[in-house]
Design an enzyme around this catalytic site. Structure first.
Site, PDB file in Angstrom:
ATOM      1  CB  SER A  60      -0.915   0.022   1.227  1.00 34.11           C
ATOM      2  OG  SER A  60      -1.705  -1.136   1.279  1.00 34.11           O
TER       3      SER A  60
HETATM    4  N1  SAH Z   1      -1.229  -4.788   3.897  1.00 38.19           N
HETATM    5  C1  SAH Z   1      -0.517  -5.089   2.679  1.00 38.19           C
HETATM    6  C2  SAH Z   1      -1.355  -4.772   1.463  1.00 38.19           C
HETATM    7  C3  SAH Z   1      -1.253  -5.872   0.465  1.00 38.19           C
HETATM    8  S1  SAH Z   1      -2.433  -5.859  -0.830  1.00 38.19           S
HETATM    9  C4  SAH Z   1       0.832  -4.417   2.647  1.00 38.19           C
HETATM   10  O1  SAH Z   1       1.123  -3.581   3.518  1.00 38.19           O
HETATM   11  O2  SAH Z   1       1.621  -4.740   1.775  1.00 38.19           O
HETATM   12  C5  SAH Z   1      -3.779  -6.769  -0.114  1.00 38.19           C
HETATM   13  C6  SAH Z   1      -3.527  -8.210   0.213  1.00 38.19           C
HETATM   14  O3  SAH Z   1      -4.788  -8.771   0.598  1.00 38.19           O
HETATM   15  C7  SAH Z   1      -3.021  -9.084  -0.930  1.00 38.19           C
HETATM   16  O4  SAH Z   1      -1.820  -9.693  -0.559  1.00 38.19           O
HETATM   17  C8  SAH Z   1      -4.125 -10.111  -1.136  1.00 38.19           C
HETATM   18  O5  SAH Z   1      -3.648 -11.398  -1.486  1.00 38.19           O
HETATM   19  C9  SAH Z   1      -4.791 -10.127   0.232  1.00 38.19           C
HETATM   20  N2  SAH Z   1      -6.167 -10.630   0.254  1.00 38.19           N
HETATM   21  C10 SAH Z   1      -7.168 -10.429  -0.650  1.00 38.19           C
HETATM   22  N3  SAH Z   1      -8.286 -11.073  -0.268  1.00 38.19           N
HETATM   23  C11 SAH Z   1      -7.984 -11.700   0.919  1.00 38.19           C
HETATM   24  C12 SAH Z   1      -8.719 -12.528   1.810  1.00 38.19           C
HETATM   25  N4  SAH Z   1     -10.001 -12.865   1.586  1.00 38.19           N
HETATM   26  N5  SAH Z   1      -8.101 -12.983   2.920  1.00 38.19           N
HETATM   27  C13 SAH Z   1      -6.797 -12.669   3.180  1.00 38.19           C
HETATM   28  N6  SAH Z   1      -6.052 -11.895   2.368  1.00 38.19           N
HETATM   29  C14 SAH Z   1      -6.634 -11.410   1.253  1.00 38.19           C
END
Ligand code: SAH
Length: 210
Positions: A60
């Site tokens: 993010s």
């Molecule tokens: N907090 C992260 C943001 C990553 S993007 C950071 O700081 O880098 C969002 C993430 O949510 C992705 O890795 C994606 O695989 C995950 N995601 C999407 N749907 C999900 C679900 N139902 N359960 C767990 N993770 C999920």
């Protein structure tokens, strides 16, 4: 420039953009974001932008990480926080500077393995992770003092609201690929106060494991 110097520049930029909570700015100054991005992109780690982390996912934007974290701290420091979407691990690492325990759930095993390696390397001891569908929360650890979603669903998951402690808040992007709002729900017994914070752009919340 050293990574600490570029990190300090990022902190200045976030202050200019309106992040005022000193605890959050300190956490951003302390967490080495370059370790949470691909080596090929590490020179861009302290730009205020989202960056790809592989498998169609992104780390993010620092401003959004700071904004969500600042919002979570508004009613005092939560002890136990649940994050849905570990991704690179950066948001969890920022939270872990500020709260006692971070529980973070990721549906893509490969990303979770990499994030765990980073937590190990940076000696994070208060982040607990799980390969699972985060839409179901982490029932055996509930209730949580705060819940943060870093992937956007089209509607709010009942299971997650159920896992909020009384007085606790949940912050989540809600919407589709075209338009999303960052929304904050605060639990007041069996009622939920809803506030809309701003427009955002997150990857989608998906079901099932990969
Ligand atoms: N907090 C992260 C943001 C990553 S993007 C950071 O700081 O880098 C969002 C993430 O949510 C992705 O890795 C994606 O695989 C995950 N995601 C999407 N749907 C999900 C679900 N139902 N359960 C767990 N993770 C999920």
């Amino acid at each position: 420039m050293t990574s600490q110097a570029t990190r300090n520049k990022l902190v200045l930029r976030l202050r200019e953009k309106g992040i005022s909570d000193k605890r959050v700015l300190q956490a951003i100054a302390d967490v080495p974001r370059h370790l949470y991005v691909d080596e090929a992109l590490s020179s861009r780690a302290y730009e205020d932008t989202a960056l790809p982390i592989g498998l169609g996912q992104t780390i993010s934007q620092p401003y959004i990480v700071a904004l969500m974290t600042q919002e979570l701290l508004k009613n005092g420091i939560p002890k136990k926080v649940l994050e849905v979407g570990t991704g690179s691990g950066y948001q969890a690492a920022v939270l872990a500077q500020l709260v006692s325990q971070v529980f973070s759930v990721e549906r893509i095993e490969k990303l979770l393995r990499e994030a765990r390696r980073k937590f190990h390397r940076t000696a994070q001891r208060n982040i607990y992770t799980r390969h699972a569908d985060g839409r179901l929360g982490w029932p055996t650890q509930a209730p949580f003092d705060a819940i943060i979603l870093t992937a956007a669903g089209t509607e709010l998951e009942e299971d997650l609201l159920d896992q909020l402690a009384d007085g606790a808040c949940l912050i989540a992007p809600l919407g589709d690929a075209i338009s999303q709002r960052l929304v904050k729900y605060t639990r007041q017994a069996d009622d939920f106060k809803r506030e809309e914070l701003c427009d955002v752009s997150f990857v989608p919340l998906l079901s099932g494991l990969s």
